[in-house]
Write a protein that holds these residues in place. Structure first.
Motif, PDB file in Angstrom:
ATOM      1  N   GLY A  80       0.804  -1.215   0.000  1.00  0.00           N
ATOM      2  CA  GLY A  80       0.000   0.000   0.000  1.00  0.00           C
ATOM      3  C   GLY A  80       0.838   1.267   0.000  1.00  0.00           C
ATOM      4  N   GLY A  81       2.160   1.123   0.002  1.00  0.00           N
ATOM      5  CA  GLY A  81       3.049   2.275   0.076  1.00  0.00           C
ATOM      6  C   GLY A  81       3.316   2.907  -1.281  1.00  0.00           C
ATOM      7  N   LEU A  82       3.481   4.229  -1.275  1.00  0.00           N
ATOM      8  CA  LEU A  82       3.749   4.986  -2.493  1.00  0.00           C
ATOM      9  C   LEU A  82       4.788   6.053  -2.180  1.00  0.00           C
ATOM     10  CD1 LEU A  82       3.098   6.078  -5.395  1.00  0.00           C
ATOM     11  CD2 LEU A  82       1.387   7.529  -4.278  1.00  0.00           C
ATOM     12  N   ILE A  83       5.844   6.106  -2.994  1.00  0.00           N
ATOM     13  CA  ILE A  83       6.832   7.170  -2.900  1.00  0.00           C
ATOM     14  C   ILE A  83       6.876   7.869  -4.248  1.00  0.00           C
ATOM     15  CG2 ILE A  83       9.254   7.727  -2.554  1.00  0.00           C
ATOM     16  CD1 ILE A  83       9.460   5.464  -0.609  1.00  0.00           C
ATOM     17  N   ASN A  84       6.642   9.189  -4.227  1.00  0.00           N
ATOM     18  CA  ASN A  84       6.538   9.948  -5.461  1.00  0.00           C
ATOM     19  C   ASN A  84       7.558  11.084  -5.488  1.00  0.00           C
ATOM     20  OD1 ASN A  84       5.781  11.238  -7.796  1.00  0.00           O
ATOM     21  ND2 ASN A  84       3.671  11.609  -7.182  1.00  0.00           N
ATOM     22  N   VAL A  85       8.512  10.982  -6.418  1.00  0.00           N
ATOM     23  CA  VAL A  85       9.486  12.061  -6.662  1.00  0.00           C
ATOM     24  C   VAL A  85       9.392  12.497  -8.128  1.00  0.00           C
ATOM     25  CG1 VAL A  85      11.052  11.397  -4.788  1.00  0.00           C
ATOM     26  CG2 VAL A  85      11.399  10.436  -7.070  1.00  0.00           C
ATOM     27  N   PHE A 106      16.186  -4.399   2.167  1.00  0.00           N
ATOM     28  CA  PHE A 106      15.285  -3.440   1.522  1.00  0.00           C
ATOM     29  C   PHE A 106      14.252  -4.216   0.732  1.00  0.00           C
ATOM     30  CE2 PHE A 106      14.228  -0.857  -2.302  1.00  0.00           C
ATOM     31  CZ  PHE A 106      13.393   0.039  -1.646  1.00  0.00           C
ATOM     32  N   VAL A 107      12.978  -3.990   1.064  1.00  0.00           N
ATOM     33  CA  VAL A 107      11.874  -4.679   0.405  1.00  0.00           C
ATOM     34  C   VAL A 107      10.986  -3.625  -0.257  1.00  0.00           C
ATOM     35  CG1 VAL A 107       9.884  -6.189   0.698  1.00  0.00           C
ATOM     36  CG2 VAL A 107      11.927  -6.525   2.117  1.00  0.00           C
ATOM     37  N   LEU A 108      10.858  -3.702  -1.569  1.00  0.00           N
ATOM     38  CA  LEU A 108      10.029  -2.762  -2.322  1.00  0.00           C
ATOM     39  C   LEU A 108       8.788  -3.494  -2.816  1.00  0.00           C
ATOM     40  CD1 LEU A 108       9.434  -0.054  -3.572  1.00  0.00           C
ATOM     41  CD2 LEU A 108      11.031  -0.579  -5.411  1.00  0.00           C
ATOM     42  N   GLY A 109       7.724  -3.433  -2.010  1.00  0.00           N
ATOM     43  CA  GLY A 109       6.464  -4.070  -2.374  1.00  0.00           C
ATOM     44  C   GLY A 109       5.442  -3.081  -2.879  1.00  0.00           C
ATOM     45  N   ALA A 136      15.672  -8.795  -9.456  1.00  0.00           N
ATOM     46  CA  ALA A 136      14.930  -8.659 -10.711  1.00  0.00           C
ATOM     47  C   ALA A 136      13.619  -7.914 -10.497  1.00  0.00           C
ATOM     48  CB  ALA A 136      14.674 -10.023 -11.341  1.00  0.00           C
ATOM     49  N   ALA A 137      12.924  -8.209  -9.403  1.00  0.00           N
ATOM     50  CA  ALA A 137      11.664  -7.516  -9.105  1.00  0.00           C
ATOM     51  C   ALA A 137      11.920  -6.043  -8.791  1.00  0.00           C
ATOM     52  CB  ALA A 137      10.952  -8.196  -7.941  1.00  0.00           C
ATOM     53  N   LEU A 138      12.984  -5.749  -8.035  1.00  0.00           N
ATOM     54  CA  LEU A 138      13.346  -4.368  -7.737  1.00  0.00           C
ATOM     55  C   LEU A 138      13.634  -3.607  -9.028  1.00  0.00           C
ATOM     56  CD1 LEU A 138      14.255  -2.005  -5.911  1.00  0.00           C
ATOM     57  CD2 LEU A 138      16.507  -3.103  -5.818  1.00  0.00           C
ATOM     58  N   ASN A 139      14.411  -4.205  -9.899  1.00  0.00           N
ATOM     59  CA  ASN A 139      14.766  -3.587 -11.169  1.00  0.00           C
ATOM     60  C   ASN A 139      13.519  -3.282 -12.007  1.00  0.00           C
ATOM     61  OD1 ASN A 139      16.833  -2.756 -13.111  1.00  0.00           O
ATOM     62  ND2 ASN A 139      16.098  -4.499 -14.306  1.00  0.00           N
ATOM     63  N   ALA A 140      12.576  -4.210 -12.043  1.00  0.00           N
ATOM     64  CA  ALA A 140      11.342  -4.014 -12.819  1.00  0.00           C
ATOM     65  C   ALA A 140      10.517  -2.851 -12.276  1.00  0.00           C
ATOM     66  CB  ALA A 140      10.510  -5.298 -12.828  1.00  0.00           C
TER      67      ALA A 140
END
Length: 184
Positions: A80-85, A106-109, A136-140
């Motif tokens: 549910g997290g969102l980071i917007n730059v 570091f987990v980017l879900g 691979a998931a982080l890169n995508a």
């Protein structure tokens, strides 16, 4: 929800941080630091650029910067997290996300956005972490979020398989205790 004026800065320092609300600081800086635990982002952190009117002229501000630093824990952006730059679509440069978790994972879900405005550059992403569960998931996710200006990634442990497309003007990947394998 916290909303500040243009270019505002917010620094949070604590033993651990669980951010589930929204923080919107147009073209600003959000700095979260923990001393013992990790950082979990379940809400939105937004430092995107804006359109500013000056009499009969509109100009566009660049996006800001988000720094997440966990001295002895990990950093997780939940589903549910969102980071917007991102910049404003009509102009301006995108901003930077910096993650520092040398003793944690570091987990980017969630979602990260770094699209530059018309004529501007896309986002930059810096990571220094003990590990990531799936490179691979982080890169995508970074490709989808338009982090193509710069990616600087340092992993303290673990091996990395580069398989697929990485799109970035500047790309640096290092691992302290592991190998990097390029495939495909």
């Amino acid at each position: 929800a916290v909303e500040g004026g243009l270019g505002a800065s917010l620094t949070l320092k604590a033993s651990s941080i669980n951010a589930t609300s929204g923080i919107h600081l147009p073209s600003g800086t959000i700095d979260m630091q923990t001393t013992n635990g990790g950082i979990t982002i379940g809400g939105s952190l937004d430092v995107s650029g804006t359109a500013q009117g000056f009499y009969d002229v509109v100009d566009y501000t660049d996006a800001g910067r988000i720094n997440l630093s966990a001295a002895k824990g990990g950093v997780q952006i939940t589903s549910g997290g969102l980071i917007n730059v991102s910049a404003h679509p009509d102009g301006g440069d995108a901003g930077t996300i910096s993650i520092n978790a040398p003793d944690g994972e570091f987990v980017l879900g969630g979602v990260v956005l770094g699209q530059g405005g018309r004529g501007g550059v896309n986002g930059s992403f810096n990571l220094d972490a003990r590990s990531v569960p799936d490179y691979a998931a982080l890169n995508a996710v970074l490709n989808d979020g338009a982090f193509t200006e710069s990616r600087v990634i340092r992993l303290r442990t673990g091996s990395v398989l580069l398989d697929g497309v990485t799109t970035a003007r500047t790309f640096r990947l290092s691992t302290d205790a592991g190998s990097i394998t390029v495939s495909g």
